[in-house]
Design an enzyme around this catalytic site. Structure first.
Site, PDB file in Angstrom:
ATOM      1  N   ILE A 152       0.859  -1.169   0.066  1.00 30.02           N
ATOM      2  CA  ILE A 152       0.240   0.206   0.006  1.00 30.02           C
ATOM      3  C   ILE A 152       0.934   1.197   0.160  1.00 30.02           C
ATOM      4  CG2 ILE A 152      -1.751   1.306   1.146  1.00 30.02           C
ATOM      5  CD1 ILE A 152      -2.632  -1.319   2.294  1.00 30.02           C
ATOM      6  N   ARG A 233      -4.720  -0.048  10.939  1.00 32.75           N
ATOM      7  CA  ARG A 233      -5.215  -0.537  11.923  1.00 32.75           C
ATOM      8  C   ARG A 233      -5.505   0.551  12.998  1.00 32.75           C
ATOM      9  NH1 ARG A 233      -6.741  -3.623   9.041  1.00 32.75           N
ATOM     10  NH2 ARG A 233      -6.646  -6.025   8.687  1.00 32.75           N
ATOM     11  N   ASP A 256     -10.040   5.800   8.736  1.00 30.06           N
ATOM     12  CA  ASP A 256     -10.988   4.505   8.089  1.00 30.06           C
ATOM     13  C   ASP A 256     -10.892   3.418   9.163  1.00 30.06           C
ATOM     14  OD1 ASP A 256     -12.608   3.460   6.080  1.00 30.06           O
ATOM     15  OD2 ASP A 256     -10.900   1.942   5.789  1.00 30.06           O
ATOM     16  N   GLU A 261     -15.089   0.212  16.596  1.00 28.56           N
ATOM     17  CA  GLU A 261     -16.019  -0.330  15.422  1.00 28.56           C
ATOM     18  C   GLU A 261     -17.000  -1.415  15.785  1.00 28.56           C
ATOM     19  OE1 GLU A 261     -13.728  -1.415  11.947  1.00 28.56           O
ATOM     20  OE2 GLU A 261     -12.281   0.277  12.020  1.00 28.56           O
ATOM     21  N   HIS A 284     -14.591   2.042   7.658  1.00 28.42           N
ATOM     22  CA  HIS A 284     -13.566   0.890   7.370  1.00 28.42           C
ATOM     23  C   HIS A 284     -13.857   0.314   6.105  1.00 28.42           C
ATOM     24  CE1 HIS A 284     -11.019  -2.455   9.500  1.00 28.42           C
ATOM     25  NE2 HIS A 284     -10.677  -2.382   8.444  1.00 28.42           N
ATOM     26  N   GLY A 286     -11.623   0.815   3.349  1.00 26.73           N
ATOM     27  CA  GLY A 286     -10.514   0.928   2.386  1.00 26.73           C
ATOM     28  C   GLY A 286     -10.339  -0.285   1.331  1.00 26.73           C
ATOM     29  N   ALA A 287     -10.625  -1.459   1.583  1.00 29.71           N
ATOM     30  CA  ALA A 287     -10.547  -2.472   0.742  1.00 29.71           C
ATOM     31  C   ALA A 287     -11.776  -2.579  -0.091  1.00 29.71           C
ATOM     32  CB  ALA A 287     -10.125  -3.830   1.359  1.00 29.71           C
TER      33      ALA A 287
END
Length: 401
Positions: A152, A233, A256, A261, A284, A286-287
């Site tokens: 990344i 994270r 993110d 969470e 969350h 991102g992916a």
């Protein structure tokens, strides 16, 4: 093989797994006790998850389970220690979502700099405020500090270069030579990154060493009003120190990932961060692009396919790199039934454990070579016994490792 896919997964990926000869159960709603019950009551051998947590209790309740695939990069949601004790492979799909995460990180950078979410909010209220929202620094020529130069991080470099940014970075594996090859400046520590950067983006895996590595000292080294982005994270950042930096040093933040969470996909979100005016946050995600999920699905299928065909697991995270073997036993032999079984009987009778072994077959299928790593040296009488076991054993050698 019976496969359980316990998270959302592309339909064509499910079909590809079925085409390998597997029986697939697809239930993305399974969580916690329902997943535990499903694993207990069925003889699943492979489990595929994305964000669903896989506990030690789940692994212990699945006597047939031999492979867990995390359809993503990290494995912090899986009890890897219990999986290792139960000799269950754990594999992931590293780098397949790198582009998606880098895109979101840059989206957060631009959102902070141009206050895009606030623009949209005011516009939807029918309030035109060009005077206020014309205030922006711009990122051309600014210094981007990247912490973690993995897949990344490298995608971030590509995008930052397109925006005309100066790039500095730190990673444990980043040497001066590698930095030059990437076209960035190497920092000796994360604190140096903090001091030099106008924008900082974190891309570290969560380990014991990286937990809360971004702390009060780090934020105090940052330039007042600098931008801080975390799409890796939440536990990597000391949240109390982050809030202090937002309150006292004007640090503007894009996140993110959050400590609080929810476990569910949709629900109430309680966090002291959510209402802070210096924070822009996403869920969350991102992916979570179609491109990334397709790439992850293809990698998941590849892992399962290779496991079925060869017994080997690509991207396995819980195999020991080098077993603590003390001796290597090499046996050249004819490729005949029972030869290796007889060899292993001798090793067992000597009270010695096999740490790792491999049997290589030569062309023509007549000759073979077994390499067996042992936790101790065989004594001479055991070596003589092996040499005299069968005329199908040609040579026996032992070396100390």
């Amino acid at each position: 093989m019976k496969v359980l896919v316990a998270d959302k997964f592309p339909e064509d990926g499910i079909e590809h797994i079925k085409s390998l000869g597997c029986t697939v159960t697809y239930n993305p709603e399974l969580k916690e006790y329902s997943l535990l019950g499903e694993l207990k009551s069925n003889e699943y051998e492979i489990l595929v998850v994305r964000s669903t947590r896989v506990t030690g209790e789940m692994i212990e309740a699945s006597p047939f389970l031999s492979l867990i695939v995390r359809a993503g990069s990290g494995v912090n949601t899986i009890d890897v220690e219990t999986a290792s004790k139960r000799s269950v492979y754990v594999a992931n799909c590293p780098g397949k979502n790198a582009k998606a995460v880098a895109e979101l990180a840059f989206g957060l950078i631009l959102s902070i700099d141009r206050r895009i979410p606030d623009n949209v909010f005011e516009l939807r209220k029918g309030h035109w405020n060009k005077k206020e929202f014309s205030k922006a620094r711009g990122i051309f020529g600014r210094t981007l500090g990247i912490i973690g130069i993995g897949r990344i991080g490298r995608e971030m470099i590509i995008r930052a270069r397109g925006f005309g940014m100066r790039i500095v970075g730190w990673s444990r594996s980043l040497s001066e030579e590698k930095a030059r090859a990437l076209g960035i400046e190497r920092c000796s520590s994360i604190l140096e990154v903090a001091e030099l950067s106008d924008v900082i983006s974190v891309h570290l895996a969560l380990t014991g060493e990286t937990r809360k590595i971004i702390n009060r000292d780090f934020f105090n080294r940052m330039k007042p009003g600098a931008y801080f982005i975390n799409t890796s994270r939440a536990e990597i950042v000391d949240q109390e120190a982050l809030i202090e930096a937002m309150n006292n040093r004007g640090i503007r933040v894009g996140l993110d990932v959050f400590e609080e969470e929810p476990e569910v996909k949709e629900g109430r979100f309680d966090s002291r961060l959510k209402d802070h005016p210096n924070l822009y946050g996403t869920h969350h995600i991102g992916a979570s692009t179609e491109q990334a999920q397709q790439a992850v699905a293809e990698e998941t299928v590849r892992i399962i396919s290779e496991y079925l065909q060869t017994g080997k697991v690509p991207n396995c995270v819980n195999l020991i790199d080098k077993p603590p073997a003390r001796a290597m036993l090499t046996i050249h032999h004819r490729n005949r039934v029972g030869i290796l079984a007889s060899v292993l009987d001798v090793i067992r009778d000597a009270g010695i454990n096999v740490e790792r072994m491999e049997n290589i077959i030569f062309q023509g299928l007549e000759g073979a070579c077994a390499r067996i790593e042992l936790d101790d040296l065989l004594k001479n009488d055991s070596i003589d016994q092996l040499k005299n076991l069968s005329p199908d054993i040609y040579t026996v050698t032992q070396v100390t490792l």
